[in-house]
Design a protein around this motif. Structure first.
Motif, PDB file in Angstrom:
ATOM      1  N   PHE A  64     -54.562  51.012-138.797  1.00  9.34           N
ATOM      2  CA  PHE A  64     -53.558  50.900-137.812  1.00  9.34           C
ATOM      3  C   PHE A  64     -52.848  52.277-137.476  1.00  9.34           C
ATOM      4  O   PHE A  64     -52.917  52.573-136.375  1.00  9.34           O
ATOM      5  N   PHE A  65     -52.823  53.191-138.556  1.00 12.88           N
ATOM      6  CA  PHE A  65     -52.349  54.653-138.214  1.00 12.88           C
ATOM      7  C   PHE A  65     -53.185  55.401-137.593  1.00 12.88           C
ATOM      8  O   PHE A  65     -52.910  56.394-136.493  1.00 12.88           O
ATOM      9  N   SER A  66     -54.347  55.439-137.866  1.00  9.42           N
ATOM     10  CA  SER A  66     -55.434  56.607-137.427  1.00  9.42           C
ATOM     11  C   SER A  66     -56.410  55.987-136.167  1.00  9.42           C
ATOM     12  O   SER A  66     -57.098  56.708-135.436  1.00  9.42           O
ATOM     13  N   ILE A  67     -56.335  54.878-136.108  1.00 11.56           N
ATOM     14  CA  ILE A  67     -57.413  54.172-134.725  1.00 11.56           C
ATOM     15  C   ILE A  67     -56.103  53.508-133.734  1.00 11.56           C
ATOM     16  O   ILE A  67     -56.316  53.736-132.693  1.00 11.56           O
ATOM     17  N   ILE A  68     -55.468  52.292-134.264  1.00  8.85           N
ATOM     18  CA  ILE A  68     -55.034  51.372-133.334  1.00  8.85           C
ATOM     19  C   ILE A  68     -53.744  52.399-132.614  1.00  8.85           C
ATOM     20  O   ILE A  68     -53.689  52.031-131.372  1.00  8.85           O
ATOM     21  N   ILE A  69     -52.903  53.091-133.443  1.00 10.05           N
ATOM     22  CA  ILE A  69     -51.725  53.661-132.690  1.00 10.05           C
ATOM     23  C   ILE A  69     -52.143  54.694-131.876  1.00 10.05           C
ATOM     24  O   ILE A  69     -51.838  54.811-130.517  1.00 10.05           O
ATOM     25  N   PRO A  70     -53.199  55.580-132.311  1.00 11.64           N
ATOM     26  CA  PRO A  70     -53.660  56.549-131.232  1.00 11.64           C
ATOM     27  C   PRO A  70     -54.265  55.956-129.807  1.00 11.64           C
ATOM     28  O   PRO A  70     -54.247  56.556-128.742  1.00 11.64           O
ATOM     29  N   ILE A  71     -55.100  54.844-130.038  1.00 11.63           N
ATOM     30  CA  ILE A  71     -55.871  54.186-128.708  1.00 11.63           C
ATOM     31  C   ILE A  71     -54.780  53.637-128.145  1.00 11.63           C
ATOM     32  O   ILE A  71     -54.744  53.891-126.826  1.00 11.63           O
ATOM     33  N   GLY A  72     -53.626  53.017-128.661  1.00  8.75           N
ATOM     34  CA  GLY A  72     -52.654  52.655-127.850  1.00  8.75           C
ATOM     35  C   GLY A  72     -51.905  53.391-126.959  1.00  8.75           C
ATOM     36  O   GLY A  72     -51.538  53.357-126.014  1.00  8.75           O
ATOM     37  N   LEU A  73     -51.649  54.633-127.874  1.00  6.63           N
ATOM     38  CA  LEU A  73     -51.047  55.745-127.065  1.00  6.63           C
ATOM     39  C   LEU A  73     -51.713  56.336-126.011  1.00  6.63           C
ATOM     40  O   LEU A  73     -51.415  56.611-124.870  1.00  6.63           O
ATOM     41  N   PHE A  74     -53.095  56.224-126.121  1.00  4.75           N
ATOM     42  CA  PHE A  74     -54.168  56.835-125.138  1.00  4.75           C
ATOM     43  C   PHE A  74     -54.112  55.848-124.035  1.00  4.75           C
ATOM     44  O   PHE A  74     -53.917  56.285-122.890  1.00  4.75           O
ATOM     45  N   ILE A  75     -54.173  54.517-124.106  1.00 11.65           N
ATOM     46  CA  ILE A  75     -53.928  53.544-122.948  1.00 11.65           C
ATOM     47  C   ILE A  75     -52.637  53.885-122.203  1.00 11.65           C
ATOM     48  O   ILE A  75     -52.524  53.820-120.924  1.00 11.65           O
ATOM     49  N   ILE A  76     -51.735  53.912-123.042  1.00  9.05           N
ATOM     50  CA  ILE A  76     -50.133  54.263-122.407  1.00  9.05           C
ATOM     51  C   ILE A  76     -50.169  55.430-121.439  1.00  9.05           C
ATOM     52  O   ILE A  76     -49.586  55.409-120.342  1.00  9.05           O
ATOM     53  N   GLU A  77     -50.707  56.405-121.886  1.00  9.34           N
ATOM     54  CA  GLU A  77     -50.931  57.722-121.135  1.00  9.34           C
ATOM     55  C   GLU A  77     -51.813  57.692-119.963  1.00  9.34           C
ATOM     56  O   GLU A  77     -51.374  58.149-119.035  1.00  9.34           O
ATOM     57  N   LYS A  78     -52.808  56.730-120.149  1.00 10.13           N
ATOM     58  CA  LYS A  78     -53.698  56.472-118.831  1.00 10.13           C
ATOM     59  C   LYS A  78     -52.772  55.896-117.652  1.00 10.13           C
ATOM     60  O   LYS A  78     -53.415  56.183-116.522  1.00 10.13           O
TER      61      LYS A  78
END
Length: 386
Positions: A64-78
């Protein structure tokens, strides 16, 4: 073991990507994201070094902390939203007193942030700073020129301030690409109407009817517009169509139909409409039905009934006393009227509907007089007697 190795590869790849992103953009808010990623990576490394199996709940925690949250933030940034913007918004929401300063600081870092400008817009609207709110609307439209909702909101904003030409200008920018959008078409037509540009309003309403042939609002709006153009035959046609569609608002349409029939001298037909409306639970509608019935009875010489209807109208809506007092035809029955009545009025009619009813009430009395026509034009839109 395979899952642990897979986690290590993915989490480290994300971590390296975030570091590179930080170096490139110098966005120091990414340090927070890096810290979040490290939580899972360090936890996973401790278990691997100790040679122990990672409990499922800890593994899920790490993912959750090392994969899901960062990927979610990447998507939001896109999608154009950066982590720093979200942090500023969270700070602004938690510190209401310093919200303006926090938002100003946010705009220094993110001058084209839609989220920050929307927050500023809400702040200005809540504060009543309409000039600043208008600037924010215009800025947001420049940032999102294809967002029709912003144009609609700004048009409604202008209409609240009775800036109808400004509302028209905003809506005309999106109208041709949204000919089937009922809200946009109706809003543009209403803005033309309120600006007194009735022919243009009819053009918009008529074109919208091609896509929305069952719209009560469009038929009703066309009836009101033809009324203002003194084209009572066309107004009658559209009010009649509107009245057949809607169950409540047909009362207003039928009242206008009765008034139009009265204006063109079809008193018996007009009387049928008014007799149906005297039982309305809307005081304004019922009172006007009685009032118009009284006018018909005066014309027919039935003064006792006219007095009875006038008293019922006054009982429901004392404001009608003013119109009765100013109408010489009622002089013969004034002594029989209860002109002292006062009460609280219950009505669901809108300001625009009341103006139309008032316009029709006055039209019959002065339409054959040139001075009367001038007076009607001067008072058009004023709710003096209704």
């Amino acid at each position: 073991m395979v899952a642990v190795i897979l986690f290590s590869i993915i989490s480290l790849a994300i971590f390296i990507y975030t570091i590179a992103h930080l170096i490139k953009d110098k966005n120091w808010f990414l340090l927070i994201e890096i810290a979040i990623e490290l939580i899972g990576i360090i936890s996973n490394g401790i278990y691997m070094i100790a040679g122990r199996k990672i409990p499922e709940i800890i593994y899920a925690f790490n993912v959750f902390f090392s994969i899901i949250i960062p990927i979610g933030l990447f998507i939001i940034e896109k999608r154009g939203i950066k982590l720093g913007e979200l942090i500023y918004l969270a700070r602004a929401n938690s510190d209401k007193e310093n919200m303006p300063n926090i938002l100003i600081d946010a705009l220094e870092h993110y001058p084209n942030s839609v989220l920050i400008h929307k927050k500023f817009l809400k702040y200005y609207l809540d504060k009543g700073a309409r000039g600043d709110a208008e600037d924010e609307y215009l800025k947001l439209i420049s940032l999102e020129p294809n967002n029709n909702e912003l144009y609609v909101e700004l048009a409604k904003f202008y209409r609240e301030d009775r800036k109808y030409d400004e509302a028209i200008s905003v809506l005309e920018e999106i109208y041709n690409n949204n000919l089937e959008n009922l809200e946009i078409c109706k809003l543009l037509g209403d803005s033309y109407y309120d600006a007194g540009r009735f022919e243009q309003a009819l053009g918009v309403y008529g074109k919208a009817l091609q896509s929305h042939p069952e719209s009560f609002d469009l038929y009703y709006a066309m009836g009101m517009t033809y009324t203002m153009l003194n084209d009572f035959n066309s107004a009658k046609e559209y009010y009649d169509k509107a009245a057949k569609i809607n169950s409540y608002r047909d009362e207003v349409a039928n009242l206008n139909l009765g008034q139009i029939l009265y204006i063109i001298g079809e008193y018996d037909e007009a009387q049928k409409f008014f007799e149906k409306l005297i039982m309305s639970d809307d005081d304004k509608i019922s009172a006007n039905a009685y009032y118009n019935l009284a006018k018909i009875k005066i014309i027919k010489g039935e003064h006792e009934l006219a007095a009875k209807y006038c008293n019922l109208a006054i009982e429901l809506d004392p404001e009608i006393k003013k119109r009765i007092s100013n109408d010489k035809r009622f002089e013969t029955i004034l002594s029989k009227l209860h002109m002292e009545k006062e009460k609280t009025i219950h009505t669901r009619t809108s300001e625009k509907e009341r103006k139309i009813i008032n316009y029709l009430n006055r039209n019959f009395e002065i339409q054959n007089s040139d001075s009367g026509k001038k007076e009607l034009d001067q008072e058009d839109g004023l709710e003096r007697d209704y």
